[in-house]
Design an enzyme around this catalytic site. Structure first.
Site, PDB file in Angstrom:
ATOM      1  N   HIS A 205     -27.866  55.509  29.974  1.00  0.00           N
ATOM      2  CA  HIS A 205     -29.003  56.087  30.142  1.00  0.00           C
ATOM      3  C   HIS A 205     -29.864  55.021  31.073  1.00  0.00           C
ATOM      4  CE1 HIS A 205     -30.524  52.970  26.980  1.00  0.00           C
ATOM      5  NE2 HIS A 205     -31.629  53.500  27.452  1.00  0.00           N
TER       6      HIS A 205
HETATM    7  N1  UDP Z   1     -28.201  56.067  19.375  1.00  0.00           N
HETATM    8  C1  UDP Z   1     -28.053  57.180  18.357  1.00  0.00           C
HETATM    9  N2  UDP Z   1     -27.626  58.271  18.842  1.00  0.00           N
HETATM   10  C2  UDP Z   1     -27.032  58.488  20.159  1.00  0.00           C
HETATM   11  C3  UDP Z   1     -27.298  57.390  20.963  1.00  0.00           C
HETATM   12  C4  UDP Z   1     -27.785  56.240  20.527  1.00  0.00           C
HETATM   13  O1  UDP Z   1     -28.436  56.958  17.173  1.00  0.00           O
HETATM   14  O2  UDP Z   1     -26.620  59.507  20.415  1.00  0.00           O
HETATM   15  C5  UDP Z   1     -28.896  55.130  18.891  1.00  0.00           C
HETATM   16  C6  UDP Z   1     -27.890  53.626  18.884  1.00  0.00           C
HETATM   17  O3  UDP Z   1     -27.432  53.394  17.718  1.00  0.00           O
HETATM   18  C7  UDP Z   1     -29.213  52.662  19.310  1.00  0.00           C
HETATM   19  C8  UDP Z   1     -30.256  53.213  19.738  1.00  0.00           C
HETATM   20  O4  UDP Z   1     -30.193  54.564  19.697  1.00  0.00           O
HETATM   21  O5  UDP Z   1     -29.482  51.971  17.882  1.00  0.00           O
HETATM   22  C9  UDP Z   1     -30.281  52.927  21.177  1.00  0.00           C
HETATM   23  O6  UDP Z   1     -31.151  53.528  21.742  1.00  0.00           O
HETATM   24  P1  UDP Z   1     -31.349  53.537  23.345  1.00  0.00           P
HETATM   25  O7  UDP Z   1     -29.655  53.245  23.897  1.00  0.00           O
HETATM   26  O8  UDP Z   1     -31.909  54.645  23.763  1.00  0.00           O
HETATM   27  O9  UDP Z   1     -32.229  52.335  23.888  1.00  0.00           O
HETATM   28  P2  UDP Z   1     -31.963  50.800  23.986  1.00  0.00           P
HETATM   29  O10 UDP Z   1     -31.334  50.054  22.741  1.00  0.00           O
HETATM   30  O11 UDP Z   1     -31.265  50.668  25.332  1.00  0.00           O
HETATM   31  O12 UDP Z   1     -33.417  50.519  24.371  1.00  0.00           O
END
Ligand code: UDP
Length: 363
Positions: A205
């Protein structure tokens, strides 16, 4: 009488996950502000429900606006909320527009500011998140860091020692709230038609991947060539871009689905052969579920896990090369990771609340 209340700002899926344990530890003292930066049920409501958070005390609707508008709208509303509620402190997490807004509002309302997951640095100035996190750390009265590496980064930037505490990451506490039993995990993954260690879980993403036609196309083609089923829950941004770039055929070769709830996601992560991701949170989760993660990015804020849990590769053939190399020696890789400790501490949420109390006693 001084207020005991503590405002906690969430806006996106990872903030809800990582601040849920802090909100639980604060109990009746928490005043939850949700900016609505993520607003789809499957990016927000399902996480509030699974992590047992009730209705926020203030719920804004900044989702879908430009970065400047999001920060401006949320700053204005949070400032008004703080001036009225006069909490002892306000907590923001990570590197989002919501976090920046909470920090600016704290500054103008003169409320002590606590930054959870402070000191993360990719040193990649192309990332809006890098600017967000630096801004928040500069404003924060207390920078709570997951790892000693982050404390060192803050010291290097001239942040006073009295503003830094190593608490560890609250992600582990969040997983403790929702982790399904082994039997539930087996049922959850069976419902997706996959088997333990016989599939790959992927998430993509970040702007550097999702917003580039060439990178997103290359990533999806590399995923499709992996000799195991690939489950890809699509972030709304990635879905939008993939359709805009005409990557329908590439998506069709994968087991694409809507974003999935946290219990199911953690179950899939725990049972996957390996993970491919550009997510920050997923890198830490890999260290908890003891699975290797191939990070598709130019940089990472978690250098301490490179070469063990995490492998950094550029968007392109390096993805497939690294995945195949890991799959060839998978049992040995899993065994090696199972023996490694989680590097981001424990009981972080309790330590966060201690730091909040220390700060508000000082103010
Ligand atoms: N996650 C989730 N369902 C999904 C994809 C990701 O629960 O379909 C969770 C994942 O376990 C993680 C969090 O969302 O803890 C990550 O969010 P994202 O990747 O959007 O943000 P980042 O961590 O990169 O800031």
């Amino acid at each position: 009488m001084k207020s005991e209340r503590v405002a906690v700002v969430v806006g996106t899926r990872p903030e809800i996950i990582k601040l849920a344990p802090v909100i639980h530890s604060l109990g009746g003292r928490a005043l939850v502000v949700h900016t609505g930066q993520h607003f789809d049920d499957n990016m927000s409501r399902s996480f509030l429900d699974q992590l047992r958070l009730g209705q926020p005390d203030l719920h804004l609707a900044i989702g879908g606006e430009t970065r400047g508008a999001q920060i401006g709208m949320a700053t204005q509303a949070i400032e008004a909320f703080l001036l009225d509620a006069q909490p002892a402190a306000i907590v923001v997490q990570g590197d989002t527009n919501s976090g920046v807004a909470g920090a600016l509002a704290a500054n103008s309302a003169r409320i002590p500011l606590v930054h959870v997951e402070a000191g993360m640095r990719s040193y990649d100035r192309a990332m809006p998140e890098e600017h967000n996190r630096v801004l928040i750390d500069v404003l924060a009265d207390m920078c709570l860091v997951p790892h000693e590496t982050n404390a060192a980064a803050l010291r290097h930037e001239g942040i006073a020692e009295s503003r830094i505490r190593v608490t560890g990451s609250t992600l582990r506490d969040a997983i403790d709230i929702i982790m399904p039993t082994p039997t539930e995990r087996t049922e959850l993954i069976a419902a997706r038609g996959v088997e333990t260690n016989r599939f790959v879980l992927a998430t993509i993403h970040r702007a550097e991947n999702a917003d580039s036609d060439a990178n997103l196309g290359a990533i999806l083609r590399e995923l499709a060539a992996i000799p195991l089923p690939v489950v890809l829950p699509l972030h709304p941004r990635t879905r939008g871009r993939a359709l805009e770039f005409g990557l329908d055929d590439e998506l069709a070769a994968l087991q694409v689905c809507e974003p999935i709830g946290y219990r199911e996601f953690i179950s899939l992560a725990s049972e996957a052969a390996l993970l491919v991701s550009d997510s920050g949170g997923v890198q830490e989760e890999a260290c908890i579920v003891k699975r290797p993660v191939v990070i598709v990015r130019n940089s990472t804020e978690r250098p301490e896990i490179l070469g063990t849990f995490a492998h950094l590769v550029a968007a392109g053939s390096a993805i497939g090369d690294k995945v195949r190399e890991l799959l060839e020696r998978l049992p040995a890789v899993h065994e090696q990771l199972a023996a490694l400790p989680y590097p981001y501490g424990d009981h972080a949420a309790e330590k966060v609340v201690q730091a909040i109390d220390e700060l508000s006693a000082r103010a």
